[in-house]
Design an enzyme around this catalytic site. Structure first.
Site, PDB file in Angstrom:
ATOM      1  N   CYS A 114       0.822  -1.229   0.000  1.00  0.00           N
ATOM      2  CA  CYS A 114       0.000   0.000   0.000  1.00  0.00           C
ATOM      3  C   CYS A 114       0.847   1.266   0.000  1.00  0.00           C
ATOM      4  O   CYS A 114       0.412   2.309  -0.473  1.00  0.00           O
ATOM      5  CB  CYS A 114      -0.924   0.011   1.211  1.00  0.00           C
ATOM      6  SG  CYS A 114      -1.950  -1.450   1.288  1.00  0.00           S
ATOM      7  N   HIS A 275      -3.946   6.930   1.015  1.00  0.00           N
ATOM      8  CA  HIS A 275      -4.129   5.608   0.413  1.00  0.00           C
ATOM      9  C   HIS A 275      -5.534   5.144   0.757  1.00  0.00           C
ATOM     10  O   HIS A 275      -5.979   5.254   1.907  1.00  0.00           O
ATOM     11  CB  HIS A 275      -3.083   4.635   0.965  1.00  0.00           C
ATOM     12  CG  HIS A 275      -3.476   3.199   0.787  1.00  0.00           C
ATOM     13  ND1 HIS A 275      -3.815   2.687  -0.443  1.00  0.00           N
ATOM     14  CD2 HIS A 275      -3.613   2.182   1.681  1.00  0.00           C
ATOM     15  CE1 HIS A 275      -4.142   1.410  -0.295  1.00  0.00           C
ATOM     16  NE2 HIS A 275      -4.038   1.088   0.966  1.00  0.00           N
ATOM     17  N   ASN A 305      -9.972  -0.931  -2.549  1.00  0.00           N
ATOM     18  CA  ASN A 305      -8.569  -0.681  -2.197  1.00  0.00           C
ATOM     19  C   ASN A 305      -7.695  -1.249  -3.313  1.00  0.00           C
ATOM     20  O   ASN A 305      -7.646  -2.462  -3.510  1.00  0.00           O
ATOM     21  CB  ASN A 305      -8.296  -1.371  -0.855  1.00  0.00           C
ATOM     22  CG  ASN A 305      -6.866  -1.218  -0.371  1.00  0.00           C
ATOM     23  OD1 ASN A 305      -5.970  -0.949  -1.149  1.00  0.00           O
ATOM     24  ND2 ASN A 305      -6.661  -1.426   0.912  1.00  0.00           N
TER      25      ASN A 305
HETATM   26  O1  UT7 Z   1      -4.599  -1.368   2.452  1.00  0.00           O
HETATM   27  C1  UT7 Z   1      -4.046  -2.439   3.153  1.00  0.00           C
HETATM   28  C2  UT7 Z   1      -4.263  -2.286   4.565  1.00  0.00           C
HETATM   29  N1  UT7 Z   1      -5.517  -2.888   4.931  1.00  0.00           N
HETATM   30  C3  UT7 Z   1      -6.340  -2.220   5.706  1.00  0.00           C
HETATM   31  O2  UT7 Z   1      -6.106  -1.091   6.017  1.00  0.00           O
HETATM   32  C4  UT7 Z   1      -7.564  -2.954   6.230  1.00  0.00           C
HETATM   33  C5  UT7 Z   1      -7.828  -2.568   7.654  1.00  0.00           C
HETATM   34  N2  UT7 Z   1      -8.911  -3.328   8.238  1.00  0.00           N
HETATM   35  C6  UT7 Z   1     -10.194  -3.183   7.862  1.00  0.00           C
HETATM   36  O3  UT7 Z   1     -10.472  -2.407   6.956  1.00  0.00           O
HETATM   37  C7  UT7 Z   1     -11.249  -3.940   8.612  1.00  0.00           C
HETATM   38  O4  UT7 Z   1     -10.667  -4.654   9.674  1.00  0.00           O
HETATM   39  C8  UT7 Z   1     -12.047  -4.922   7.713  1.00  0.00           C
HETATM   40  C9  UT7 Z   1     -12.927  -4.163   6.755  1.00  0.00           C
HETATM   41  C10 UT7 Z   1     -11.085  -5.805   6.943  1.00  0.00           C
HETATM   42  C11 UT7 Z   1     -12.942  -5.827   8.532  1.00  0.00           C
HETATM   43  O5  UT7 Z   1     -13.806  -5.046   9.305  1.00  0.00           O
HETATM   44  P1  UT7 Z   1     -13.976  -5.334  10.855  1.00  0.00           P
HETATM   45  O6  UT7 Z   1     -14.948  -4.356  11.355  1.00  0.00           O
HETATM   46  O7  UT7 Z   1     -12.606  -5.352  11.472  1.00  0.00           O
HETATM   47  O8  UT7 Z   1     -14.646  -6.752  10.853  1.00  0.00           O
HETATM   48  P2  UT7 Z   1     -14.118  -8.138  11.488  1.00  0.00           P
HETATM   49  O9  UT7 Z   1     -13.043  -8.728  10.658  1.00  0.00           O
HETATM   50  O10 UT7 Z   1     -13.878  -7.947  12.945  1.00  0.00           O
HETATM   51  O11 UT7 Z   1     -15.406  -9.034  11.333  1.00  0.00           O
HETATM   52  C12 UT7 Z   1     -16.626  -8.731  12.025  1.00  0.00           C
HETATM   53  C13 UT7 Z   1     -17.689  -9.734  11.617  1.00  0.00           C
HETATM   54  C14 UT7 Z   1     -17.234 -11.180  11.714  1.00  0.00           C
HETATM   55  O12 UT7 Z   1     -18.368 -11.953  12.092  1.00  0.00           O
HETATM   56  P3  UT7 Z   1     -18.562 -12.388  13.645  1.00  0.00           P
HETATM   57  O13 UT7 Z   1     -17.351 -13.197  13.986  1.00  0.00           O
HETATM   58  O14 UT7 Z   1     -18.671 -11.130  14.421  1.00  0.00           O
HETATM   59  O15 UT7 Z   1     -19.825 -13.182  13.601  1.00  0.00           O
HETATM   60  C15 UT7 Z   1     -16.859 -11.538  10.306  1.00  0.00           C
HETATM   61  O16 UT7 Z   1     -16.984 -12.919  10.039  1.00  0.00           O
HETATM   62  O17 UT7 Z   1     -18.026  -9.527  10.235  1.00  0.00           O
HETATM   63  C16 UT7 Z   1     -17.886 -10.760   9.519  1.00  0.00           C
HETATM   64  N3  UT7 Z   1     -17.437 -10.444   8.165  1.00  0.00           N
HETATM   65  C17 UT7 Z   1     -18.285 -10.217   7.143  1.00  0.00           C
HETATM   66  N4  UT7 Z   1     -19.617 -10.247   7.067  1.00  0.00           N
HETATM   67  C18 UT7 Z   1     -20.171  -9.968   5.867  1.00  0.00           C
HETATM   68  C19 UT7 Z   1     -16.153 -10.292   7.719  1.00  0.00           C
HETATM   69  N5  UT7 Z   1     -16.159  -9.968   6.430  1.00  0.00           N
HETATM   70  C20 UT7 Z   1     -17.468  -9.918   6.040  1.00  0.00           C
HETATM   71  C21 UT7 Z   1     -18.102  -9.645   4.816  1.00  0.00           C
HETATM   72  N6  UT7 Z   1     -19.451  -9.678   4.783  1.00  0.00           N
HETATM   73  N7  UT7 Z   1     -17.411  -9.328   3.700  1.00  0.00           N
END
Ligand code: UT7
Length: 348
Positions: A114, A275, A305
């Site tokens: 990134c 970014h 992204n």
């Molecule tokens: O550019 C490279 C650098 N990358 C970044 O900057 C990414 C930084 N991180 C993020 O943007 C966020 O952490 C994410 C968008 C990747 C994820 O969001 P989050 O709020 O951290 O969600 P999470 O991974 O904690 O997941 C929360 C819930 C989980 O379900 P449970 O365990 O609470 O039942 C996941 O299984 O959301 C679920 N989940 C989804 N549900 C529907 C994860 N991905 C999805 C999805 N659709 N695509």
């Protein structure tokens, strides 16, 4: 010593639009979840065959070169930032050199994910400032779609990323009131495995506690097996929350570092082009820095992204939309895998 400036800029995104609702055909997700957590509405995916990271980079480069009012043969150095190269090796820079019929100039690939574009821009800046090169082509391009896990298992990673390319031509200027004022680069490898694609790689002899359980290490790191595809270890891994927490600290830190170096403040920023990792991260940075809405440019809603391509795509869109005028103070900043992060301040 010269100062360097961006003399031409261009971007290219593939024609294939995939909305959040389109993704529900492959995985258990929803438009609501994706928009709420990331701000993304849709992204572009390159054609499976015939469209590669290099071909997208070439498309963006052609526009940047034309706008810089030079010809392909005038380019005297290529820097290509990508984490999704056409081949494991050689890199995309030489493929672009071949494709664009350029002279036998130096061609360098940057692997800083990134932050790749900021690292690449910083290198171009050094070469131009010293007088070594006059027209450095800097490209950031990604074809993520070929290596994402589109099943429900991979949804937390795959919904975020999109394909595209951006490019700039960096030239010297004797006008010290315009150009790249400074660049700032950082890294911390302590959490390298928190956002990584492990294969193909040469690390099979190394076992890190932080790595997920892999089947049969004796297969060797360079091999991609059917089992790895089946159990998901062949795909990029991301501890999203760890990345998020670090990003919202490092983005403001490196922006402040750039401002301090130039005796400027957040009020002096005309446009911050961060970014495009996650709209929530951009909003967090905006709030932390106390910036108005018109001081920050985001387009992750349309493209997702695009890693090394996100800054040049956003910068170009902002410029084409008339949001960047001569004399404006533009701040670029990035954070991502490595971890690596960086910033650049430009007087346009
Ligand atoms: O550019 C490279 C650098 N990358 C970044 O900057 C990414 C930084 N991180 C993020 O943007 C966020 O952490 C994410 C968008 C990747 C994820 O969001 P989050 O709020 O951290 O969600 P999470 O991974 O904690 O997941 C929360 C819930 C989980 O379900 P449970 O365990 O609470 O039942 C996941 O299984 O959301 C679920 N989940 C989804 N549900 C529907 C994860 N991905 C999805 C999805 N659709 N695509």
């Amino acid at each position: 010593m010269f100062q360097s400036k961006i003399a031409g800029i261009g971007y290219y995104v593939p024609k294939n639009v995939y909305t959040n609702t389109d993704l529900t055909r492959f995985m258990d997700t929803s438009d609501e979840w994706i928009q709420e957590r990331t701000g993304i509405k849709e992204r572009r995916y390159a054609d499976r065959i015939g469209e590669t990271t290099t071909t997208m980079g070439v498309a963006a480069a052609k526009i940047a070169i034309e706008r810089a009012n030079i010809k392909n043969e005038d380019v005297d150095f290529i820097i290509f930032a990508t984490l999704s190269p056409d081949y494991y090796f050689p890199g995309c820079a030489v493929l672009l050199q071949r494709e664009m019929g350029m002279k036998e100039i130096g061609a360098l690939d940057i692997r800083n994910q990134c932050s790749g574009f900021i690292y690449a821009l910083s290198i171009a800046d050094q070469f131009v400032k010293t007088g070594m090169y006059k027209n450095v082509l800097v490209v950031g391009a990604e074809k993520h779609s070929f290596a994402l896990d589109f099943s429900t298992r991979g949804r937390a990673v795959s919904v975020i990323f999109g394909d595209g390319a951006g490019a700039v031509v960096v030239q010297p200027t004797t006008d010290s009131s315009h150009g790249i004022l400074s660049t700032h680069l950082h890294s911390d490898g302590a959490e390298a495995e928190k956002l990584a694609m492990y294969y193909p790689g040469a690390s099979s002899g190394i076992w890190l506690d932080s790595m997920p359980d892999w089947p049969d290490q004796e297969l060797g790191g360079l091999l991609m097996t059917k089992e790895m595809l089946e159990d998901g270890t062949a795909f990029p891994y991301m501890d999203g929350q760890a990345v998020f927490k670090k990003a919202v600290v490092k983005f403001p830190e490196v922006i402040h570092e750039a401002l301090l170096k130039n005796n400027l403040t957040t009020e002096d920023i005309d446009l911050l082009v961060p970014h495009q990792a996650n709209l929530r991260i951009s909003q967090f940075i905006q709030k932390t820095l106390g910036l108005r809405d018109d001081q920050v440019f985001n387009n992750i809603q349309k493209y997702g992204n695009t890693t090394a391509a996100s800054i040049p795509i956003a910068l170009c869109e902002a410029w084409e939309a008339g949001k960047i005028k001569e004399g404006d103070l533009i701040c670029l900043a990035a954070f991502g895998a490595g971890f690596t992060w960086g910033s650049a301040l430009i007087r346009w």
